[in-house]
Design a protein around this motif. Structure first.
Motif, PDB file in Angstrom:
ATOM      1  N   MET A 196       2.883   7.106   8.685  1.00  0.00           N
ATOM      2  CA  MET A 196       2.530   8.123   7.681  1.00  0.00           C
ATOM      3  C   MET A 196       3.687   9.102   7.484  1.00  0.00           C
ATOM      4  O   MET A 196       4.582   9.206   8.308  1.00  0.00           O
ATOM      5  N   GLU A 197       3.615   9.812   6.384  1.00  0.00           N
ATOM      6  CA  GLU A 197       4.567  10.895   6.150  1.00  0.00           C
ATOM      7  C   GLU A 197       3.871  12.198   6.507  1.00  0.00           C
ATOM      8  O   GLU A 197       2.815  12.514   5.961  1.00  0.00           O
ATOM      9  N   VAL A 198       4.481  12.926   7.433  1.00  0.00           N
ATOM     10  CA  VAL A 198       3.781  14.055   8.027  1.00  0.00           C
ATOM     11  C   VAL A 198       4.528  15.355   7.778  1.00  0.00           C
ATOM     12  O   VAL A 198       5.729  15.453   8.025  1.00  0.00           O
ATOM     13  N   VAL A 199       3.808  16.330   7.299  1.00  0.00           N
ATOM     14  CA  VAL A 199       4.364  17.674   7.190  1.00  0.00           C
ATOM     15  C   VAL A 199       3.604  18.537   8.190  1.00  0.00           C
ATOM     16  O   VAL A 199       2.374  18.507   8.222  1.00  0.00           O
ATOM     17  N   TYR A 200       4.335  19.253   9.026  1.00  0.00           N
ATOM     18  CA  TYR A 200       3.699  20.132  10.005  1.00  0.00           C
ATOM     19  C   TYR A 200       3.971  21.576   9.591  1.00  0.00           C
ATOM     20  O   TYR A 200       5.104  21.913   9.253  1.00  0.00           O
ATOM     21  N   THR A 201       2.938  22.406   9.643  1.00  0.00           N
ATOM     22  CA  THR A 201       3.103  23.756   9.104  1.00  0.00           C
ATOM     23  C   THR A 201       3.694  24.749  10.083  1.00  0.00           C
ATOM     24  O   THR A 201       4.196  25.788   9.676  1.00  0.00           O
ATOM     25  N   GLY A 202       3.603  24.469  11.387  1.00  0.00           N
ATOM     26  CA  GLY A 202       3.907  25.521  12.357  1.00  0.00           C
ATOM     27  C   GLY A 202       2.668  26.372  12.603  1.00  0.00           C
ATOM     28  O   GLY A 202       1.661  26.226  11.902  1.00  0.00           O
ATOM     29  N   THR A 238      13.221   8.444   6.858  1.00  0.00           N
ATOM     30  CA  THR A 238      12.050   7.635   7.181  1.00  0.00           C
ATOM     31  C   THR A 238      12.442   6.695   8.315  1.00  0.00           C
ATOM     32  O   THR A 238      13.542   6.144   8.300  1.00  0.00           O
ATOM     33  N   SER A 239      11.553   6.540   9.276  1.00  0.00           N
ATOM     34  CA  SER A 239      11.858   5.625  10.375  1.00  0.00           C
ATOM     35  C   SER A 239      11.885   4.188   9.865  1.00  0.00           C
ATOM     36  O   SER A 239      10.933   3.733   9.244  1.00  0.00           O
ATOM     37  N   PRO A 240      12.977   3.483  10.119  1.00  0.00           N
ATOM     38  CA  PRO A 240      13.050   2.103   9.648  1.00  0.00           C
ATOM     39  C   PRO A 240      12.075   1.194  10.394  1.00  0.00           C
ATOM     40  O   PRO A 240      11.752   0.117   9.931  1.00  0.00           O
ATOM     41  N   PHE A 241      11.603   1.658  11.546  1.00  0.00           N
ATOM     42  CA  PHE A 241      10.724   0.803  12.347  1.00  0.00           C
ATOM     43  C   PHE A 241       9.264   0.944  11.958  1.00  0.00           C
ATOM     44  O   PHE A 241       8.530  -0.023  11.889  1.00  0.00           O
ATOM     45  N   THR A 242       8.848   2.193  11.726  1.00  0.00           N
ATOM     46  CA  THR A 242       7.420   2.391  11.470  1.00  0.00           C
ATOM     47  C   THR A 242       7.151   2.738  10.018  1.00  0.00           C
ATOM     48  O   THR A 242       6.009   2.703   9.573  1.00  0.00           O
ATOM     49  N   SER A 261       8.644  17.911   0.127  1.00  0.00           N
ATOM     50  CA  SER A 261       9.342  17.153   1.160  1.00  0.00           C
ATOM     51  C   SER A 261       9.179  15.662   0.882  1.00  0.00           C
ATOM     52  O   SER A 261       8.108  15.229   0.468  1.00  0.00           O
ATOM     53  N   MET A 262      10.213  14.919   1.127  1.00  0.00           N
ATOM     54  CA  MET A 262      10.138  13.482   0.882  1.00  0.00           C
ATOM     55  C   MET A 262      10.835  12.711   1.989  1.00  0.00           C
ATOM     56  O   MET A 262      11.769  13.212   2.608  1.00  0.00           O
ATOM     57  N   GLY A 263      10.379  11.499   2.197  1.00  0.00           N
ATOM     58  CA  GLY A 263      11.060  10.612   3.131  1.00  0.00           C
ATOM     59  C   GLY A 263      12.048   9.747   2.376  1.00  0.00           C
ATOM     60  O   GLY A 263      11.898   9.541   1.164  1.00  0.00           O
ATOM     61  N   THR A 264      13.045   9.221   3.055  1.00  0.00           N
ATOM     62  CA  THR A 264      14.021   8.379   2.356  1.00  0.00           C
ATOM     63  C   THR A 264      13.423   7.025   1.981  1.00  0.00           C
ATOM     64  O   THR A 264      13.909   6.363   1.087  1.00  0.00           O
ATOM     65  N   MET A 321       0.844  -1.204   0.000  1.00  0.00           N
ATOM     66  CA  MET A 321       0.000   0.000   0.000  1.00  0.00           C
ATOM     67  C   MET A 321       0.874   1.246   0.000  1.00  0.00           C
ATOM     68  O   MET A 321       1.929   1.264   0.605  1.00  0.00           O
ATOM     69  N   ARG A 322       0.428   2.264  -0.665  1.00  0.00           N
ATOM     70  CA  ARG A 322       1.272   3.448  -0.695  1.00  0.00           C
ATOM     71  C   ARG A 322       1.139   4.221   0.606  1.00  0.00           C
ATOM     72  O   ARG A 322       0.192   4.060   1.362  1.00  0.00           O
ATOM     73  N   LYS A 323       2.118   5.059   0.862  1.00  0.00           N
ATOM     74  CA  LYS A 323       2.143   5.771   2.139  1.00  0.00           C
ATOM     75  C   LYS A 323       1.126   6.899   2.188  1.00  0.00           C
ATOM     76  O   LYS A 323       0.891   7.583   1.196  1.00  0.00           O
ATOM     77  N   ILE A 324       0.564   7.067   3.370  1.00  0.00           N
ATOM     78  CA  ILE A 324      -0.372   8.171   3.552  1.00  0.00           C
ATOM     79  C   ILE A 324       0.421   9.432   3.862  1.00  0.00           C
ATOM     80  O   ILE A 324       1.274   9.438   4.745  1.00  0.00           O
ATOM     81  N   ARG A 325       0.146  10.462   3.117  1.00  0.00           N
ATOM     82  CA  ARG A 325       0.822  11.750   3.372  1.00  0.00           C
ATOM     83  C   ARG A 325      -0.179  12.710   4.015  1.00  0.00           C
ATOM     84  O   ARG A 325      -1.279  12.898   3.513  1.00  0.00           O
ATOM     85  N   VAL A 326       0.248  13.304   5.130  1.00  0.00           N
ATOM     86  CA  VAL A 326      -0.659  14.168   5.888  1.00  0.00           C
ATOM     87  C   VAL A 326      -0.031  15.532   6.135  1.00  0.00           C
ATOM     88  O   VAL A 326       1.162  15.635   6.431  1.00  0.00           O
ATOM     89  N   LEU A 327      -0.848  16.551   6.050  1.00  0.00           N
ATOM     90  CA  LEU A 327      -0.410  17.879   6.474  1.00  0.00           C
ATOM     91  C   LEU A 327      -1.129  18.182   7.785  1.00  0.00           C
ATOM     92  O   LEU A 327      -2.358  18.119   7.847  1.00  0.00           O
ATOM     93  N   VAL A 328      -0.362  18.470   8.821  1.00  0.00           N
ATOM     94  CA  VAL A 328      -0.972  18.897  10.088  1.00  0.00           C
ATOM     95  C   VAL A 328      -0.779  20.406  10.179  1.00  0.00           C
ATOM     96  O   VAL A 328       0.357  20.895  10.137  1.00  0.00           O
ATOM     97  N   ALA A 329      -1.883  21.118  10.279  1.00  0.00           N
ATOM     98  CA  ALA A 329      -1.790  22.573  10.139  1.00  0.00           C
ATOM     99  C   ALA A 329      -2.449  23.303  11.295  1.00  0.00           C
ATOM    100  O   ALA A 329      -3.483  22.891  11.813  1.00  0.00           O
TER     101      ALA A 329
END
Ligand code: B12
Ligand SMILES: Nc1nc2c(ncn2[C@@H]2O[C@H](COP(=O)(O)OP(=O)(O)OP(=O)(O)O)[C@@H](O)[C@H]2O)c(=O)[nH]1
Ligand SMILES: [Mg+2]
Lengths: 134, 314, 559
Positions: A32-38, B84-88, B112-115, A1-9
């Protein structure tokens, strides 16, 4: 499954970032891959980031009462510029009676204080659309 | 569908560019197909690599640098990679938050990208994202690597100019020199000059660099900056332009790029072979013969390669 | 028996007890957890004895109330002389509405005012600024000019109340407005009593209402110190706050350490600005949270007092004992209060308030049971205030001083927290002090790590929150909450429009030009800000000049 990308704003002048940062870390730990805006972001800034990062989820946090004004603005811009694929959720101090209007505006779910991280993560995994663009 | 996306892309839609990057990042067949189409359009952008230890100020410097580039009306793309965290498998992509000044600039695109498990400071996907942004019409591309150890060497295989960012007080200057990082930098930046003894680091770097550098004829400058104030960043931009001019005038740029392209191809070959070995053919049978000491590793490898070349692609 | 021998005997006896008595019980029934911890995550032993505080020297480490090192309290009679100030933080909507709430609170026996401003006011935007849209009056009162301030304190005699204002980046401006109201009421500045929070460092670290970068912000702080030491001698010029860092997730030890490290930075800044330590240090006040761990919190207050006294005496060579006294306000910890079964919060707040009193606080805000829902309703605030009154008048804890002193556990924990905090301060010193540490995101990172750990403990059920992850019920709908009239924004915009039309705009422009001149110089900013305020220059206009000269702070966002 592809990774979920999230923006937390964090939109508006609200400086309560404890919850948003907890959420950001929890999303990361959920894979998930998370971008935080500040803090102190305008709806326009949030949407610009959401577009470039091509996120699947936009998570809005507000604890200072400006959600009624700001959440729908973000939702409107997201829908207009990114279409309906993006899942928009919110959290923070949101009075119960405000939730229907937010849902109407396109915020799919609102999570208040005390919600378990698992519940939020499960919701996102169940509702996100990570279908390919092709 | 793809046609439509590409049309929007060529019209300058950031969303289309972003979606294409997602496709190439996820390495989908459509992503590969798009890359096939976009690669011939590329080669215009000048690529700057931004590397250095974690927290040295790469993102902050990028923010200031891009602001200056924008004053000269260049269109700029930034690809920033975080671990990217290797664990999660998750990642907090924290570079963008330092680039708040650029958020609404129509001439800037930040991704932005993860490794995602790739070793090295730049993921495969990051390289492909650069290809996409090159075709998107960016004049300059900045590739920010993850901030760890030795993997930065990677950046030299994508960038025309490599900026090595360091900070005072690391105490591992010697380490850096040993790790071969010194050789890949075309420009050295000593950031956080407001903290600690930056001059000492500058002197150290200059002394070390005089001993020789990557390109004959180019003496890498060492520049002090305070990235969050933008102090010294103008010199960094000047140095980039100077290095570019140097490469062009000395007729080195094309050769450099070709060498890199070759490297890029060879690495992909390697990766494809490994991928196919790993999921395609039966390695188990050969391996068990090695375990039984019936086969030596050389012979085993030959056998595997042989059977892979004979087998049809899945 | 000599002390050494007595301790030895106790240790031996304890071992015997463990061997013979305890083991039997444990083998029949193990304890609830393999190990126990405080709310801050610090290990808690099964039993504390005199041996745990064998090195404690009563005279040196504990002493007497009102005397160095102030472990037992800052006044000789403590609450026998005067109860703590009961001060509920309040403010919302327009100045008119907040004025009514203040009068109500005073009529209910509250003894001091505490003003909450809305976010635009705290960040230096007028109510009609685009960034203020949707935020005006929402979480505090909107004050854009002296005209609003006059309404806010209408009919409240400023020589009779003490007023605390939670205002930081724009503290100088709001204080000048307050002074101008006093002048109008005919109250001399020297008779003004109260506090401005004015603690910019924790804004960067945890609270978020900063405007300018640290350099000019610290100048504003020290300008206020200098000005007030001459003109408002009774005014607390700063409330150095751990509260917000704790609420952002810090542990008890981090709360003490980061607060005192900030305190050190302010004293350093004052000294660098040419002030004498004993001239301004007596006016430094502090502000802490009171969290759930009843005993740990009591120990925390005692440890903070002792550590600050030592810092002032040993590090800064203060002579005046008042410079060494850590006087503090306490607010119960809002982050412990739940949206689920909200009435349970009344109990939590009562326990926290009790701990604050046993810890010797000088003033106290008790949170309302609807804390996790919205700004409090009048009824909810009344119950919160009554909680304090019950403790003060019925519980008996106020009749003697520092009643828990001498408890082996409390004293051992006081020692432990003091040491843990001192270690943190050492780390911060090594980073170059708290300004530098904050610029590098060190405090932020530490706080966030603690916050995430806390949350994960709740998530795993290791930490129980009654009604949230245990003992849940099917929630009924939310109780009635306070709603700020959405028309507030419009009304404020209208008011500002009229103000801008009616005032002497030339005088305004002149005062702003003067302000700019002083801002680029090194002179004290307070007199020119005061002049500007008097011309009805708005908060936003004044802050825009300063933004222009000082620049704006770019946060070090750490996740
Ligand atoms: C901690 C806190 C603070 C801290 C904030 C520290 C920080 N850096 O975050 C401090 C002390 C600084 C603070 C200050 C203020 N606060 Co405050 N604060 C709180 C408090 C007590 C807890 C919030 C919290 O962090 N909880 C812990 C976190 C983990 O929970 P959470 O944020 O709710 O997040 C959970 C969910 O909401 C959800 N969630 C949250 N965000 C998101 C985002 C997404 C995408 C998703 C999916 C879910 C999600 O998931 C999380 C996990 O369950 C609340 C009351 C309460 N108990 O909720 C008041 C509260 C939010 N504060 C309030 C106010 C008024 C203020 C001030 C504006 C007061 C003033 N006038 O000055 C200031 C200004 C702050 C500013 N700059 O904006 C009011 C807001 C009233 C309103 N909205 O109507 C509250 C409700 C208290 C009250 N009843 O008066 N505060
Ligand atoms: N004192 C000082 N701090 C700086 C300077 N430049 C950046 N910083 C701070 O250093 C920290 C790290 O900066 P980043 O730009 O995120 O560094 P980075 O190299 O991109 O970090 P990674 O991507 O995590 O490897 C941030 O807190 C910045 O605000 C500077 O010139 N002086
Ligand atoms: Mg970075």
């Amino acid at each position: 499954m592809r990774k979920i990308r999230v923006l937390v704003a964090k939109v508006g002048l609200d400086g309560h970032d404890r919850g948003a940062k907890v959420i950001a870390r929890a999303f990361r730990d959920a894979g998930m891959e998370v971008v935080y805006t500040g803090i102190r972001q305008t709806p326009e800034q949030v949407v610009a980031a959401a577009i470039q990062e091509d996120v699947d989820v936009v998570g809005l946090s507000s604890l200072s009462g400006a959600h009624e004004h700001l959440f729908p603005r973000v939702a409107k811009l997201v829908k207009k510029q990114m279409g309906d694929k993006v899942l928009i959720v919110g959290g923070g101090i949101i009075p119960e009676e405000d939730i229907p209007a937010l849902k109407e505006a396109g915020i799919t779910a609102v999570f208040g204080p005390g919600t378990s991280l698992k519940e939020i993560i499960d919701f996102i995994k169940a509702n996100v659309d990570v279908g390919q663009a092709d | 569908m793809l046609e439509q996306l590409l049309r929007e892309f060529y019209q300058g839609s950031k969303l289309a560019a972003a979606r294409i990057i997602t496709m190439v990042e996820n390495d989908t067949p459509a992503g590969r197909e798009i890359l096939r189409k976009l690669y011939p359009k590329g080669g215009r952008a000048y690529i700057v690599g931004m590397t250095g230890p974690a927290g040295s100020g790469k993102s902050t410097l990028t923010n200031s640098l891009v602001k200056l580039m924008r004053q000269q009306n260049y269109r700029v793309g930034v690809v920033a990679v975080d671990p990217t965290s290797p664990f999660t498998g998750g990642a907090l992509l924290g570079d963008r938050v330092r680039m708040g000044d650029l958020a609404l600039d129509p001439g800037v695109f930040i991704r932005s990208m993860g490794t995602r498990g790739d070793l090295g400071g730049l993921s495969w996907a990051a390289r492909d994202a650069l290809t996409v942004l090159d075709a998107f019409g960016c004049d300059y591309l900045i590739a920010e690597t993850v901030g760890t150890g030795q993997s930065q060497v990677d950046v030299a295989t994508v960038a025309d100019t490599v900026i090595m960012v360091t900070v005072p007080g690391l105490g591992d200057d010697i380490q850096a020199a040993k790790a071969g990082i010194m050789e890949i930098g075309n420009i050295f930046v000593v950031n956080k000059a407001d903290r600690g003894d930056a001059d000492q680091v500058v002197r150290f770097l200059q002394a070390t660099l005089e001993l020789g550098s990557r390109d004959a004829g180019w003496q890498p400058p060492v520049i002090k900056t305070i990235a969050w104030q933008g102090t010294g960043v103008e010199e960094v931009l000047k140095a980039i332009l100077a290095h570019r001019r140097f490469l062009e005038q000395a007729g080195l740029l094309a050769g450099l790029r070709q060498a890199r392209m070759k490297e890029e191809v060879m690495r992909r070959v390697e990766r494809m072979i490994l991928d196919r070995l790993n999921n395609g053919i039966q390695t188990g049978a050969v391996l068990s013969r090695v375990y039984a000491r019936e086969l030596d590793p050389w012979t085993a490898a030959e056998k595997m390669l042989q059977s892979m070349l004979c087998s049809k692609q899945e | 028996m000599l002390k050494e021998e007595a301790m030895q005997a106790i240790s031996v006896a304890k071992e015997k007890w463990e061997r013979e008595k305890l083991q039997k019980t444990l083998s029949k029934q193990p304890e609830r957890h393999p190990d126990f911890m405080t709310v801050s995550g610090y290990p808690v032993e099964r039993l504390y004895t005199p041996a745990d505080i064998r090195y404690l020297d009563y005279l040196e480490d504990i002493g007497f109330p009102g005397e160095y090192p102030f472990t037992r309290g800052v006044q000789p009679t403590m609450y026998r002389g005067r109860l703590w100030t009961m001060r509920q933080y309040a403010g919302f909507g327009t100045a008119v509405e907040s004025n009514q709430r203040y009068k109500y609170l005073l009529s209910q026996g509250q003894t001091g005012l505490s003003v909450a401003f809305d976010l635009p006011t705290q960040i230096g935007y007028d109510s009609d600024h685009p960034m203020a849209e949707g935020e005006v009056g929402k979480v505090g009162v909107a004050i854009s000019s002296l005209a609003d301030m006059e309404v806010l304190f209408d009919g409240i005699p400023l020589d009779k109340v003490s007023t605390s204002m939670t205002i930081n980046a724009t503290a100088a401006v709001l204080l000048c407005m307050y002074m101008a109201v006093a002048e109008k009421q005919g109250v001399a500045w020297k008779d003004l009593r109260g506090t401005i929070q004015n603690d910019i460092l924790k804004e960067y670290a945890a609270r978020g209402t900063y405007i300018f970068p640290p350099g000019p912000s610290m100048r504003l702080v020290t300008d206020i110190f200098a000005f007030c030491s001459r003109e408002l001698p009774e005014w607390n010029t700063i409330s150095i706050s751990g509260y917000h860092m704790r609420e952002a997730g810090a542990t008890a030890a981090q709360e003490i350490a980061f607060t005192l490290a900030d305190g050190i930075a302010y004293v350093d800044a004052g000294l660098k600005a040419g002030l004498q330590v004993d001239n301004f240090a007596p006016r430094l006040a502090f502000f802490f949270a009171c969290h759930n761990d009843f005993l740990e919190e009591i120990a925390k207050f005692r440890a903070a007092r002792r550590l600050w006294a030592k810092i002032m005496k040993e590090r800064f060579g203060a002579r005046d004992p008042r410079s060494m006294m850590l006087r503090f306000h306490t607010q119960t910890a809002g982050c412990t209060l739940t949206a689920q079964q909200p009435l349970n919060n009344i109990i939590r707040v009562a326990l926290q308030a009790l701990a604050a009193v046993l810890g010797g606080t000088q003033s106290l805000h008790t949170n309302s049971f609807d804390e996790a829902l919205a700004l409090p309703t009048e009824e909810a605030v009344r119950i919160a205030l009554r909680t304090q009154q019950v403790i003060a008048y019925e519980s008996g804890v106020a009749e003697t001083i520092d009643p828990l002193a001498g408890s082996y556990y409390i004293e051992a924990m006081t020692n432990r927290l003091e040491k843990e905090a001192a270690d943190y301060i050492k780390k911060i010193d090594d980073l170059g002090g708290s300004v530098k540490a904050i610029e590098q995101g060190y405090l932020q990172k530490e706080i966030q790590d603690s916050s995430y750990r806390y949350q994960k403990d709740i998530e795993s059920g290791r930490r129980i929150v009654v009604g949230v992850n245990k003992f849940q019920i099917q929630e009924k709908s939310q109780p009635k909450i306070l709603r700020v009239d959405p028309a507030v924004g419009e009304a404020q915009i209208q008011r500002l429009k009229e103000l801008r039309a009616q005032r002497d705009n030339r005088a305004v422009q002149e005062s702003l030009a003067k302000l700019r001149q002083v801002a680029v110089s090194e002179d004290n900013l307070m007199p020119v800000i005061y002049q500007a305020v008097k011309t009805y220059a708005t908060l936003g206009e004044i802050c825009d000049v300063l933004r222009d000269v000082f620049g704006e702070y770019r946060p070090v966002e750490i996740v």
